[in-house]
Structures are given as structure tokens and as C-alpha cells.
Design an enzyme around this catalytic site. Structure first.
Site, PDB file in Angstrom:
ATOM      1  N   ALA A   1       7.736   1.858   2.387  1.00 46.37           N
ATOM      2  CA  ALA A   1       8.131   2.027   3.792  1.00 46.37           C
ATOM      3  C   ALA A   1       8.197   3.511   4.119  1.00 46.37           C
ATOM      4  O   ALA A   1       8.340   4.353   3.216  1.00 46.37           O
ATOM      5  CB  ALA A   1       9.490   1.386   4.038  1.00 46.37           C
ATOM      6  N   ASP A   2       8.108   3.809   5.390  1.00 45.10           N
ATOM      7  CA  ASP A   2       8.293   5.197   5.845  1.00 45.10           C
ATOM      8  C   ASP A   2       9.757   5.454   6.198  1.00 45.10           C
ATOM      9  O   ASP A   2      10.270   6.544   5.957  1.00 45.10           O
ATOM     10  CB  ASP A   2       7.363   5.481   7.027  1.00 45.10           C
TER      11      ASP A   2
ATOM     12  N   LYS B   1       6.674   1.117   9.002  1.00 45.78           N
ATOM     13  CA  LYS B   1       5.610   1.195   8.012  1.00 45.78           C
ATOM     14  C   LYS B   1       4.316   1.625   8.697  1.00 45.78           C
ATOM     15  O   LYS B   1       4.239   1.650   9.906  1.00 45.78           O
ATOM     16  CB  LYS B   1       5.401  -0.171   7.340  1.00 45.78           C
TER      17      LYS B   1
ATOM     18  N   GLU C   1      -0.197  -5.433   6.078  1.00 49.37           N
ATOM     19  CA  GLU C   1       1.109  -5.479   5.398  1.00 49.37           C
ATOM     20  C   GLU C   1       2.050  -6.441   6.117  1.00 49.37           C
ATOM     21  O   GLU C   1       2.824  -7.170   5.478  1.00 49.37           O
ATOM     22  CB  GLU C   1       1.718  -4.079   5.351  1.00 49.37           C
TER      23      GLU C   1
ATOM     24  N   GLY D   1       2.350   4.408   7.305  1.00 43.15           N
ATOM     25  CA  GLY D   1       1.944   5.760   6.938  1.00 43.15           C
ATOM     26  C   GLY D   1       0.554   5.779   6.315  1.00 43.15           C
ATOM     27  O   GLY D   1      -0.153   6.787   6.365  1.00 43.15           O
TER      28      GLY D   1
ATOM     29  N   LYS E   1      14.462   7.786   2.556  1.00 38.57           N
ATOM     30  CA  LYS E   1      13.896   6.949   3.626  1.00 38.57           C
ATOM     31  C   LYS E   1      14.914   6.005   4.267  1.00 38.57           C
ATOM     32  O   LYS E   1      14.601   5.346   5.256  1.00 38.57           O
ATOM     33  CB  LYS E   1      12.718   6.153   3.076  1.00 38.57           C
TER      34      LYS E   1
ATOM     35  N   THR F   1       0.842  -1.199   0.000  1.00 42.99           N
ATOM     36  CA  THR F   1       0.000   0.000   0.000  1.00 42.99           C
ATOM     37  C   THR F   1       0.876   1.248   0.000  1.00 42.99           C
ATOM     38  O   THR F   1       1.912   1.278   0.668  1.00 42.99           O
ATOM     39  CB  THR F   1      -0.873  -0.019   1.276  1.00 42.99           C
TER      40      THR F   1
ATOM     41  N   THR G   1       4.479   4.624  -3.519  1.00 49.46           N
ATOM     42  CA  THR G   1       5.645   4.036  -4.202  1.00 49.46           C
ATOM     43  C   THR G   1       5.274   2.682  -4.816  1.00 49.46           C
ATOM     44  O   THR G   1       5.475   2.453  -6.016  1.00 49.46           O
ATOM     45  CB  THR G   1       6.828   3.872  -3.226  1.00 49.46           C
TER      46      THR G   1
ATOM     47  N   ASP H   1       6.409  -3.916  -1.056  1.00 48.85           N
ATOM     48  CA  ASP H   1       5.688  -2.867  -0.333  1.00 48.85           C
ATOM     49  C   ASP H   1       6.570  -1.633  -0.190  1.00 48.85           C
ATOM     50  O   ASP H   1       7.790  -1.694  -0.455  1.00 48.85           O
ATOM     51  CB  ASP H   1       5.271  -3.402   1.053  1.00 48.85           C
TER      52      ASP H   1
END
Ligand code: 5RP
Length: 230
Positions: A90-91, A101, A110, A103, A128, A32, A35, A88
Site C-alpha cells: 500500500a502507499d 494503492k 489489485e 503507486g 505508511k 505488486t 514490499t 498486497d
């Protein structure tokens, strides 16, 4: 609050590069965020252009809708409990491959999807990738337990803030019907220990610290770099 438009070109580069990992016959977790949305769009193109034949398992309503719009065939964890690959966003990712993760408030699904996969790949822009995690940790909370969880998170040295909706009064409600609190712990020196302590709080559904990353696709001005777990 994250800015999904930041580093848009790098996000696209990283997201599209990881789409090349998918082969026909695979079952693939679809993450999700802005990106990995590029991964999903590129996979949709590959389905149409090359006849790529794989099954996706989405991690959120957002990912599911996008995958359907892109013509990707979907399945469930119930039908396919073991995935070949999960991709996936990542923040933040630190040098020891601990990840924050959530955000998009999707970190519970996830984590379930990525932990069901043989290989977990994260796509991100280079801003990041950091020496130490500092991003507020998203914690999904059973609404009934909110005040207890907030108190216990403060006892751990965090500053919990209930995440609020943007076009809705009141809190964000996750795809699982729960609240999210974002908890600022400053510089996180011991992500593993912190993760274990958050897990011990009654009413916590899941937190956004991940320790199961295998490969990072990181994009910047110089292109995409693939970094494996050392
Ligand atoms: C959603 C997530 C996202 O993957 C993370 O927030 C990164 O999003 P973006 O790619 O939009 O920066 O964990 O719960």
C-alpha cells in the site's frame, strides 16, 4: 513519485511475515510492489523447502514474472473466481483502514483480485500508517476520456497530474492499456465519499482508494505488528 528503496528492511520484514499465512491448497492473490515482492520471494522458498502447494493469481505483469521466477504455480480469476487470501502492499493506510494503492499503477487489478478474496492482508512499513490519508490518489483513466476526467477531478478539489514514464516519453500505460493520473486532494477527510464521487466520472476505470482491508502487517524497528480491522 514513490521511493521503493525507502525503509527496505521494514518492507522485507512485513512482506516475509505475511508469507506464513499461506497454507497448501489455498488460492492466493499476489500483489505488486517492492514490499509484497518479499512475500512472493518467501513463498517461492517455501514451495522449494516445504513443498508448499498453492496457486497464485498475480495482480500485474511484474507480479506474474516474479512469481514465475520463484517457481509459484499460477491460475486465473476465470478458473478460480474466489480466493482464500490476497496479500498486497500500500502507499498509505489510515486508522479507519481506508487505503491508497496504485503507486505501481496496478490498482485496478489489485482491487479486482483483493475484492475476490475472502481475506485481504496488506504488508507495509510503519511510515505508511497515518491518521488521515494525504497521498495523491492514482486514478486509471480511459485515454479517450483524459481531459474530461481531469476537469471533473479538479471540480472535486483535486490537482490531477498525468503520470509520465521514466524510460519512455509520454504517459505511463497500465497493464490494461490506460493512463494514470495522480490526484492531490490534500488531507482526505472523507475517503468513502471521495471514492464514490471519483467513480461517478465517465471514463474513470478505477481509483486507488480501497475499503476492503482486513489485516495490516506493519513493520518497523520493533518488528512486525498485526493490526486487525476494529
Ligand atoms: C502498486 C501498489 C503498491 O502495492 C504500492 O505502491 C506499494 O508499493 P511498495 O511496496 O513498493 O512501496 O499499490 O500498484
Amino acid at each position: 513519485m514513490k521511493d521503493v528503496s525507502a525503509n527496505a528492511d521494514a518492507k522485507r520484514l512485513a512482506g516475509e511475515a505475511a508469507a506464513e499465512l499461506v497454507k497448501s491448497g489455498m488460492v492466493v492473490g499476489l500483489g505488486t510492489g517492492s514490499t509484497v515482492a518479499w512475500t512472493i520471494k518467501r513463498l517461492g522458498e517455501r514451495v522449494k523447502e516445504e513443498g508448499l502447494d498453492f496457486l497464485g493469481i498475480p495482480t500485474s505483469f511484474q507480479a506474474e514474472n516474479l512469481a514465475i521466477a520463484c517457481g509459484i504455480r499460477l491460475t486465473t480469476l476465470n478458473s478460480h473466481p474466489v480466493l482464500d487470501l490476497a496479500i498486497d502492499g500500500a502507499d498509505q493506510v489510515d486508522q479507519n483502514f481506508f487505503v491508497i494503492k496504485g503507486g505501481g499503477a496496478a490498482h485496478t487489478r489489485e482491487k479486482v483480485v483483493s475484492c475476490s478474496a475472502k481475506r485481504f492482508v496488506i504488508v507495509a512499513d510503519e511510515s505508511k500508517y497515518v491518521p488521515k490519508l494525504t497521498w495523491p490518489v492514482p486514478v486509471e483513466v480511459l485515454p479517450f476520456a483524459l481531459r474530461l476526467v481531469e476537469r471533473r477531478l479538479s471540480d472535486l478539489g483535486g490537482k490531477p497530474v498525468l503520470r509520465l514514464g521514466k524510460m519512455k516519453d509520454g504517459p505511463v500505460i497500465t497493464d490494461n492499456g490506460n493512463f494514470v493520473v495522480d490526484v492531490d486532494f490534500g488531507v482526505i477527510e472523507d475517503p468513502k465519499g471521495l471514492a464514490a464521487r471519483i467513480c461517478g466520472i465517465p471514463g474513470v476505470v478505477e481509483h486507488g482508494i480501497f475499503d476492503n482491508l482486513d489485516e495490516l502487517y506493519l513493520a518497523g524497528k520493533g518488528g512486525v505488528e498485526r493490526i486487525g480491522r476494529s
